[in-house]
Design a protein around this motif. Structure first.
Motif, PDB file in Angstrom:
ATOM      1  N   LEU A 266       0.835  -1.194   0.000  1.00 52.84           N
ATOM      2  CA  LEU A 266       0.000   0.000   0.000  1.00 52.84           C
ATOM      3  C   LEU A 266       0.869   1.243   0.000  1.00 52.84           C
ATOM      4  N   THR A 267       0.301   2.341  -0.462  1.00 56.76           N
ATOM      5  CA  THR A 267       0.912   3.632  -0.206  1.00 56.76           C
ATOM      6  C   THR A 267       0.588   4.006   1.240  1.00 56.76           C
ATOM      7  N   PRO A 268       1.436   4.791   1.892  1.00 56.41           N
ATOM      8  CA  PRO A 268       1.205   5.110   3.309  1.00 56.41           C
ATOM      9  C   PRO A 268      -0.152   5.749   3.594  1.00 56.41           C
ATOM     10  N   ASP A 269      -0.712   6.471   2.614  1.00 56.15           N
ATOM     11  CA  ASP A 269      -2.017   7.095   2.860  1.00 56.15           C
ATOM     12  C   ASP A 269      -3.177   6.142   2.591  1.00 56.15           C
ATOM     13  N   GLY A 270      -2.870   4.908   2.186  1.00 56.00           N
ATOM     14  CA  GLY A 270      -3.905   3.914   1.973  1.00 56.00           C
ATOM     15  C   GLY A 270      -4.757   4.100   0.730  1.00 56.00           C
ATOM     16  N   SER A 271      -4.402   5.066  -0.116  1.00 56.35           N
ATOM     17  CA  SER A 271      -5.246   5.370  -1.276  1.00 56.35           C
ATOM     18  C   SER A 271      -5.008   4.432  -2.453  1.00 56.35           C
ATOM     19  N   ARG A 272      -3.831   3.781  -2.483  1.00 60.67           N
ATOM     20  CA  ARG A 272      -3.500   2.866  -3.576  1.00 60.67           C
ATOM     21  C   ARG A 272      -2.906   1.590  -2.993  1.00 60.67           C
ATOM     22  N   TRP A 273      -3.248   0.469  -3.615  1.00 60.87           N
ATOM     23  CA  TRP A 273      -2.715  -0.797  -3.147  1.00 60.87           C
ATOM     24  C   TRP A 273      -2.726  -1.822  -4.279  1.00 60.87           C
ATOM     25  N   HIS A 274      -1.897  -2.835  -4.091  1.00 62.31           N
ATOM     26  CA  HIS A 274      -1.843  -3.946  -5.043  1.00 62.31           C
ATOM     27  C   HIS A 274      -1.786  -5.249  -4.246  1.00 62.31           C
ATOM     28  N   GLU A 275      -2.403  -6.293  -4.817  1.00 60.37           N
ATOM     29  CA  GLU A 275      -2.464  -7.579  -4.152  1.00 60.37           C
ATOM     30  C   GLU A 275      -1.928  -8.674  -5.060  1.00 60.37           C
ATOM     31  N   VAL A 276      -1.486  -9.765  -4.435  1.00 57.75           N
ATOM     32  CA  VAL A 276      -0.998 -10.920  -5.179  1.00 57.75           C
ATOM     33  C   VAL A 276      -1.366 -12.178  -4.395  1.00 57.75           C
ATOM     34  N   SER A 277      -1.712 -13.257  -5.098  1.00 56.36           N
ATOM     35  CA  SER A 277      -1.987 -14.546  -4.469  1.00 56.36           C
ATOM     36  C   SER A 277      -1.310 -15.636  -5.279  1.00 56.36           C
ATOM     37  N   VAL A 278      -0.625 -16.554  -4.603  1.00 50.56           N
ATOM     38  CA  VAL A 278       0.087 -17.643  -5.271  1.00 50.56           C
ATOM     39  C   VAL A 278      -0.053 -18.920  -4.445  1.00 50.56           C
ATOM     40  N   GLU A 279       0.148 -20.042  -5.095  1.00 54.57           N
ATOM     41  CA  GLU A 279       0.141 -21.339  -4.419  1.00 54.57           C
ATOM     42  C   GLU A 279       1.320 -22.153  -4.891  1.00 54.57           C
ATOM     43  N   GLY A 280       1.789 -23.056  -4.036  1.00 52.55           N
ATOM     44  CA  GLY A 280       2.904 -23.918  -4.409  1.00 52.55           C
ATOM     45  C   GLY A 280       3.128 -24.991  -3.372  1.00 52.55           C
ATOM     46  N   GLN A 281       4.346 -25.515  -3.339  1.00 51.04           N
ATOM     47  CA  GLN A 281       4.723 -26.570  -2.409  1.00 51.04           C
ATOM     48  C   GLN A 281       5.629 -26.006  -1.311  1.00 51.04           C
ATOM     49  N   THR A 282       5.520 -26.576  -0.113  1.00 49.56           N
ATOM     50  CA  THR A 282       6.294 -26.067   1.009  1.00 49.56           C
ATOM     51  C   THR A 282       7.793 -26.168   0.762  1.00 49.56           C
ATOM     52  N   ALA A 283       8.200 -27.137  -0.044  1.00 54.78           N
ATOM     53  CA  ALA A 283       9.631 -27.272  -0.340  1.00 54.78           C
ATOM     54  C   ALA A 283      10.182 -26.043  -1.045  1.00 54.78           C
ATOM     55  N   GLY A 284       9.317 -25.304  -1.727  1.00 56.13           N
ATOM     56  CA  GLY A 284       9.733 -24.091  -2.419  1.00 56.13           C
ATOM     57  C   GLY A 284       9.176 -22.833  -1.784  1.00 56.13           C
ATOM     58  N   ALA A 285       8.967 -22.857  -0.449  1.00 50.98           N
ATOM     59  CA  ALA A 285       8.312 -21.740   0.242  1.00 50.98           C
ATOM     60  C   ALA A 285       9.038 -20.414   0.018  1.00 50.98           C
ATOM     61  N   SER A 286      10.348 -20.425   0.129  1.00 49.91           N
ATOM     62  CA  SER A 286      11.113 -19.188  -0.022  1.00 49.91           C
ATOM     63  C   SER A 286      11.015 -18.654  -1.445  1.00 49.91           C
ATOM     64  N   ALA A 287      11.162 -19.526  -2.426  1.00 50.52           N
ATOM     65  CA  ALA A 287      11.081 -19.103  -3.828  1.00 50.52           C
ATOM     66  C   ALA A 287       9.686 -18.590  -4.161  1.00 50.52           C
TER      67      ALA A 287
END
Length: 309
Positions: A266-287
């Motif tokens: 988010l921007t600090p004033d909360g007026s703009r934001w972006h979201e992301v959602s992903v799925e995978g395997q725990t073996a690749g959690a960091s990646a």
């Protein structure tokens, strides 16, 4: 055979002491050791000593860890117990996060004085929070309210609230529960609408890389689903900025070997934001977390981050 006590480093706040005591209790059970085999060593950190300014003004993340890490590196401590969300994404050479306790509730809690929920607060109400993420999310939901920086220990903030300095404040529900104050919140915020800080609700243990005596001890209490979830969230932070100067939210859940992550910037004033959602395997959690960070950075565009500087 270990004959002298393991030295556990911690800050001196009531919450930090509760977290160190929980870690000690789990180790005592896991290894059938008496309490006197664990010495809790209390250190004051810069973040504890400076409470009249926002964290972003005095250095951001690391303010609650440096003194503990210095003694870890020197060998004066065997390991240190932290709130995971306080940890910088880059740790000092030779140290790593070796174990995580089972994660508590990740939700943010509203403690309202003039109204029980954010939605019911009067127009132009004052809400206190020390977190730029919470400040931005509050402004996103209620652009009419006055959001101010509000630091201090939990009891200090609750006293300021009772004294009328603000109409409401926000705290991590996990911390309130660990302090035996689960009845204090007047509203618990849905993580899908008000996403938590990366690693919120998780206690981590930091130790020296290669210290098998200590790390073997800690492995017995490591909660793998929490380890994988927080690893993903911290990788997301690392791909962005991850300091206390940036409003970033992120939350991963683990089911078996599958992991699902959602993040927001988010921007600090909360007026703009972006979201992301992903799925995978725990073996690749960091990646997975790092990839989500790069994806949301590209989606936002370079101009979005100008407000973070």
């Amino acid at each position: 055979m270990q004959t002298k006590p393991f030295r556990i480093g911690t800050r001196g706040s009531p919450l930090a002491l509760a977290q160190a005591a929980e870690t000690r209790a789990r180790l005592m059970i896991a290894h059938d050791l008496p309490e006197d085999m664990f010495e809790i060593v209390v250190l004051s950190t810069k973040g504890d000593r400076i409470t009249d300014r926002a964290l972003s003004e005095i250095g951001g993340k690391g303010l609650f860890t440096q003194e503990l890490e210095d003694q870890l590196v020197s060998g004066e401590l065997d390991f240190a117990v932290h709130s995971s969300k306080d940890m910088p994404t880059k740790l000092p050479d030779g140290l790593f996060l070796s174990a995580f306790l089972p994660r508590e509730d990740v939700r943010d809690a509203v403690v309202g004085r003039t109204a029980p929920t954010l939605a019911e607060l009067p127009i132009a109400a004052t809400v206190g929070s020390s977190s730029l993420r919470r400040q931005a999310l509050i402004r996103r939901l209620r652009p009419d309210v006055n959001v101010i920086t509000f630091r201090g220990l939990v009891d200090t903030r609750l006293r300021k609230l009772a004294d009328g300095e603000v109409d409401a404040t926000l705290l991590a529900f996990a911390g309130l529960k660990r302090l035996g104050k689960s009845e204090v919140p007047t509203q618990l915020l849905d993580p899908t609408e008000f996403p938590p800080a990366p690693a919120q609700g998780a206690i981590c243990i930091e130790s020296r890389i290669g210290d098998s005596r200590v790390n073997d001890l800690l492995e017995a209490i490591n909660h793998r689903p929490t380890f994988d979830a927080v690893t993903c969230e911290r990788a997301f932070l690392g791909a962005l900025d991850g300091s206390c100067r940036t409003p970033i939210a992120g939350y991963a859940t683990v089911e078996g070997t599958s992991i699902r992550f959602s993040g927001m910037i988010l921007t600090p004033d909360g007026s703009r934001w972006h979201e992301v959602s992903v799925e995978g395997q725990t073996a690749g959690a960091s990646a997975l977390g790092a990839s989500a960070g790069e994806t949301i950075r590209a989606k936002a565009g370079s101009d979005f981050f100008d407000s973070w500087s």
